[in-house]
Motif scaffolding. Structure first.
Motif, PDB file in Angstrom:
ATOM      1  N   CYS A  15       1.284  -3.109  -3.010  1.00 41.76           N
ATOM      2  CA  CYS A  15       1.333  -4.569  -3.259  1.00 41.76           C
ATOM      3  C   CYS A  15       0.187  -5.091  -4.116  1.00 41.76           C
ATOM      4  O   CYS A  15      -0.121  -6.292  -4.048  1.00 41.76           O
ATOM      5  N   THR A  16      -0.467  -4.270  -4.903  1.00 40.02           N
ATOM      6  CA  THR A  16      -1.592  -4.802  -5.694  1.00 40.02           C
ATOM      7  C   THR A  16      -1.093  -5.867  -6.674  1.00 40.02           C
ATOM      8  O   THR A  16       0.042  -5.789  -7.157  1.00 40.02           O
ATOM      9  N   PRO A  17      -1.950  -6.865  -6.955  1.00 42.59           N
ATOM     10  CA  PRO A  17      -1.521  -7.979  -7.811  1.00 42.59           C
ATOM     11  C   PRO A  17      -1.004  -7.508  -9.172  1.00 42.59           C
ATOM     12  O   PRO A  17      -1.514  -6.539  -9.739  1.00 42.59           O
ATOM     13  N   GLY A  19       2.036  -6.434  -9.752  1.00 43.76           N
ATOM     14  CA  GLY A  19       3.161  -5.506  -9.648  1.00 43.76           C
ATOM     15  C   GLY A  19       4.341  -6.096  -8.887  1.00 43.76           C
ATOM     16  O   GLY A  19       4.277  -7.217  -8.357  1.00 43.76           O
ATOM     17  N   ILE A  20       5.406  -5.320  -8.814  1.00 46.27           N
ATOM     18  CA  ILE A  20       6.630  -5.741  -8.126  1.00 46.27           C
ATOM     19  C   ILE A  20       6.357  -5.949  -6.631  1.00 46.27           C
ATOM     20  O   ILE A  20       6.864  -6.896  -6.019  1.00 46.27           O
ATOM     21  N   GLY A  21       5.546  -5.068  -6.031  1.00 48.61           N
ATOM     22  CA  GLY A  21       5.268  -5.153  -4.589  1.00 48.61           C
ATOM     23  C   GLY A  21       4.623  -6.472  -4.225  1.00 48.61           C
ATOM     24  O   GLY A  21       4.945  -7.086  -3.200  1.00 48.61           O
ATOM     25  N   ALA A  39      -1.560  -1.631   0.437  1.00 49.03           N
ATOM     26  CA  ALA A  39      -1.997  -1.062  -0.847  1.00 49.03           C
ATOM     27  C   ALA A  39      -3.052  -0.006  -0.547  1.00 49.03           C
ATOM     28  O   ALA A  39      -3.599   0.029   0.561  1.00 49.03           O
ATOM     29  N   ARG A  40      -3.313   0.830  -1.544  1.00 43.25           N
ATOM     30  CA  ARG A  40      -4.350   1.852  -1.321  1.00 43.25           C
ATOM     31  C   ARG A  40      -5.706   1.209  -1.074  1.00 43.25           C
ATOM     32  O   ARG A  40      -6.455   1.632  -0.223  1.00 43.25           O
ATOM     33  N   ARG A  41      -5.997   0.167  -1.866  1.00 43.53           N
ATOM     34  CA  ARG A  41      -7.299  -0.518  -1.720  1.00 43.53           C
ATOM     35  C   ARG A  41      -7.042  -1.896  -1.121  1.00 43.53           C
ATOM     36  O   ARG A  41      -6.508  -2.778  -1.797  1.00 43.53           O
ATOM     37  N   VAL A  58      -2.724   1.403   2.908  1.00 46.41           N
ATOM     38  CA  VAL A  58      -1.811   2.548   3.010  1.00 46.41           C
ATOM     39  C   VAL A  58      -1.785   3.290   1.684  1.00 46.41           C
ATOM     40  O   VAL A  58      -1.441   2.721   0.644  1.00 46.41           O
ATOM     41  N   ASP A  59      -2.170   4.563   1.749  1.00 47.73           N
ATOM     42  CA  ASP A  59      -1.962   5.469   0.619  1.00 47.73           C
ATOM     43  C   ASP A  59      -0.793   6.351   1.038  1.00 47.73           C
ATOM     44  O   ASP A  59      -0.921   7.156   1.963  1.00 47.73           O
ATOM     45  N   VAL A  60       0.340   6.192   0.374  1.00 47.84           N
ATOM     46  CA  VAL A  60       1.543   6.915   0.827  1.00 47.84           C
ATOM     47  C   VAL A  60       1.415   8.426   0.635  1.00 47.84           C
ATOM     48  O   VAL A  60       2.201   9.191   1.194  1.00 47.84           O
ATOM     49  N   ASN A  86      10.008   0.655   0.078  1.00 45.87           N
ATOM     50  CA  ASN A  86       9.232   1.741  -0.517  1.00 45.87           C
ATOM     51  C   ASN A  86       9.108   1.466  -2.011  1.00 45.87           C
ATOM     52  O   ASN A  86       9.977   1.829  -2.811  1.00 45.87           O
ATOM     53  N   ASN A  87       8.019   0.776  -2.336  1.00 44.94           N
ATOM     54  CA  ASN A  87       7.813   0.307  -3.709  1.00 44.94           C
ATOM     55  C   ASN A  87       6.748   1.124  -4.463  1.00 44.94           C
ATOM     56  O   ASN A  87       6.845   1.277  -5.677  1.00 44.94           O
ATOM     57  N   ALA A  88       5.753   1.658  -3.745  1.00 44.93           N
ATOM     58  CA  ALA A  88       4.628   2.336  -4.418  1.00 44.93           C
ATOM     59  C   ALA A  88       5.168   3.417  -5.356  1.00 44.93           C
ATOM     60  O   ALA A  88       6.063   4.182  -4.988  1.00 44.93           O
ATOM     61  N   VAL A 150       8.903  13.958 -15.673  1.00 49.35           N
ATOM     62  CA  VAL A 150       8.365  14.023 -14.305  1.00 49.35           C
ATOM     63  C   VAL A 150       8.739  12.762 -13.539  1.00 49.35           C
ATOM     64  O   VAL A 150       9.246  12.828 -12.411  1.00 49.35           O
ATOM     65  N   TYR A 151       8.512  11.620 -14.167  1.00 47.78           N
ATOM     66  CA  TYR A 151       8.843  10.349 -13.511  1.00 47.78           C
ATOM     67  C   TYR A 151      10.344  10.296 -13.203  1.00 47.78           C
ATOM     68  O   TYR A 151      10.761   9.989 -12.084  1.00 47.78           O
ATOM     69  N   GLY A 152      11.156  10.644 -14.221  1.00 37.16           N
ATOM     70  CA  GLY A 152      12.610  10.606 -14.038  1.00 37.16           C
ATOM     71  C   GLY A 152      13.055  11.555 -12.931  1.00 37.16           C
ATOM     72  O   GLY A 152      13.882  11.197 -12.083  1.00 37.16           O
ATOM     73  N   GLY A 183      14.277  -2.775 -16.418  1.00 36.88           N
ATOM     74  CA  GLY A 183      12.997  -3.358 -16.824  1.00 36.88           C
ATOM     75  C   GLY A 183      12.581  -4.544 -15.959  1.00 36.88           C
ATOM     76  O   GLY A 183      13.332  -5.493 -15.772  1.00 36.88           O
ATOM     77  N   VAL A 184      11.388  -4.451 -15.411  1.00 39.79           N
ATOM     78  CA  VAL A 184      10.802  -5.565 -14.645  1.00 39.79           C
ATOM     79  C   VAL A 184       9.374  -5.730 -15.151  1.00 39.79           C
ATOM     80  O   VAL A 184       8.631  -4.738 -15.251  1.00 39.79           O
ATOM     81  N   PHE A 185       8.995  -6.968 -15.465  1.00 42.78           N
ATOM     82  CA  PHE A 185       7.651  -7.188 -15.991  1.00 42.78           C
ATOM     83  C   PHE A 185       6.620  -6.994 -14.883  1.00 42.78           C
ATOM     84  O   PHE A 185       6.670  -7.646 -13.852  1.00 42.78           O
ATOM     85  N   SER A 186       5.715  -6.054 -15.068  1.00 40.44           N
ATOM     86  CA  SER A 186       4.692  -5.788 -14.052  1.00 40.44           C
ATOM     87  C   SER A 186       3.452  -5.252 -14.752  1.00 40.44           C
ATOM     88  O   SER A 186       3.503  -4.887 -15.926  1.00 40.44           O
ATOM     89  N   LYS A 187       2.379  -5.201 -13.980  1.00 43.23           N
ATOM     90  CA  LYS A 187       1.121  -4.674 -14.517  1.00 43.23           C
ATOM     91  C   LYS A 187       1.341  -3.242 -15.004  1.00 43.23           C
ATOM     92  O   LYS A 187       0.947  -2.867 -16.095  1.00 43.23           O
TER      93      LYS A 187
END
Ligand SMILES: NC(=O)c1ccc[n+]([C@@H]2O[C@H](COP(=O)([O-])OP(=O)(O)OC[C@H]3O[C@@H](n4cnc5c(N)ncnc54)[C@H](OP(=O)(O)O)[C@@H]3O)[C@@H](O)[C@H]2O)c1
Length: 292
Positions: A15-17, A19-21, A39-41, A58-60, A86-88, A150-152, A183-187
């Motif tokens: 959920c860091t600022p 982003g989608i989360g 979020a991790r931090r 939470v670091d998944v 599950n967004n991370a 890798v991402y795909g 496409g979603v606008f995010s950091k």
């Protein structure tokens, strides 16, 4: 004394600022949910805490942190969770012939194994609430995208994992939805990644390095605002309808659903240049170099 119904609860990863989360956390909160934003931090979640949400680190990719969060939430909600998002996620743009395997493993550790960890630890809470799990997948897990193997692959694996999970959760009335996201606008999507090193001087692709770096410098052109995407996801979360197993959301998602459903893979691949600007130029440069 009247007993009030507890608010529906949602836990969201990543959920860091920007982003989608983060947008999802704000929208669920607006709709009256009890939000566990993670979020991790944890320091990055201050604004959400100030808005009245509960925040957890939470670091998944770290099972200890996932277990601790699950225990924490169970104590706070009497063992129930209505919605898990599950967004991370992490990206990795690199030629398939140049991969750093430990980096590829780290991507899978978040995008796929991270989701498995979350589901494993939170399943009892979701079962108790007859809840819903939303896994944020990607068009990149369905359509071929050069230099995003890798991402795909991590998202395709997530889609497949979700399909089995859905059938396994059915007897418990837990709904599992894969959000095939366009496409979603995010950091993350708007971040320039010129130094990610898609193409090193030793790479087979070095003659087209400049074109390839340009292809992924900014992935936010024409993207749906994260707030709009969040509104659509929350609408699914509160819906009493029987949801589709895969929901295609974000820019280009419905067009690509249509094309991948009704075109042959060969016909679709022939059109890659229309979706990924620079692919044809990349091929021309490499062929030109080989024949010179
Ligand atoms: N934006 C799009 O166009 C698009 C399209 C398709 C799918 N998606 C998917 O949507 C999700 C959100 O992406 P986004 O665009 O909002 O990107 P983003 O701004 O980069 O957000 C990703 C979030 O995941 C977090 N994260 C990464 N590794 C983690 C880990 N091991 N444990 C916990 N959190 C971790 C990041 O935290 P840090 O700040 O600590 O790095 C960040 O909060 C991802 O799964 C992505 O693949 C996005």
């Amino acid at each position: 004394m009247s007993v009030s119904t507890p608010r529906k609860s949602v836990l969201i990863t990543g959920c860091t600022p920007g982003g989608i989360g983060h947008a999802l956390a704000l929208e669920f909160h607006k709709q009256g949910f009890r939000v566990f934003a993670t979020a991790r931090r944890i320091a990055t979640l201050e604004d959400l805490r100030d808005n009245g949400m509960e925040v957890l680190a939470v670091d998944v990719a770290d099972v200890v942190s996932v277990k601790a969060a699950a225990q924490n939430v169970a104590e706070l909600t009497n063992g129930r969770l209505d919605v898990l998002i599950n967004n991370a996620g992490q990206g990795y743009n690199m030629a398939a012939t140049d991969l750093d395997i430990s980096r590829a493993q780290a991507v899978f550790d978040t995008n796929l194994f991270g989701v498995m960890r979350m589901v494993r630890e939170l399943a009892p809470l979701l079962v108790k609430a007859k809840g819903k799990i939303f896994n944020i997948g990607s068009l990149a897990g369905v359509i071929p995208v050069p230099f995003r193997s890798v991402y795909g692959a991590s998202k395709a694996a997530l889609h497949s994992y979700g399909d089995s999970l859905r059938l396994e959760m059915k007897p418990f009335d837990v709904t599992v939805v894969t959000l095939v996201t366009g496409g979603v606008f995010s950091k993350g999507a708007s971040k320039s990644r010129p130094n990610e090193g898609i193409v090193s001087p030793e790479s087979l692709y070095s003659p087209a390095a400049e074109v390839i770096h340009g292809m992924y410098a900014n992935q936010s052109d024409g993207a749906m605002p994260a707030q709009e995407y969040a509104r659509r996801v929350v609408a699914l979360a509160v819906s009493s309808r029987d949801l589709e197993p895969w929901v295609w959301e974000g820019s280009y998602a419905s067009t690509l659903w249509f094309m991948t459903t009704f075109l042959s893979k060969k016909a679709f691949e022939g059109m890659t240049g229309r979706f990924v600007k620079g692919v044809d130029e990349m091929e021309a440069r490499i062929r030109g170099k080989r024949s010179s």
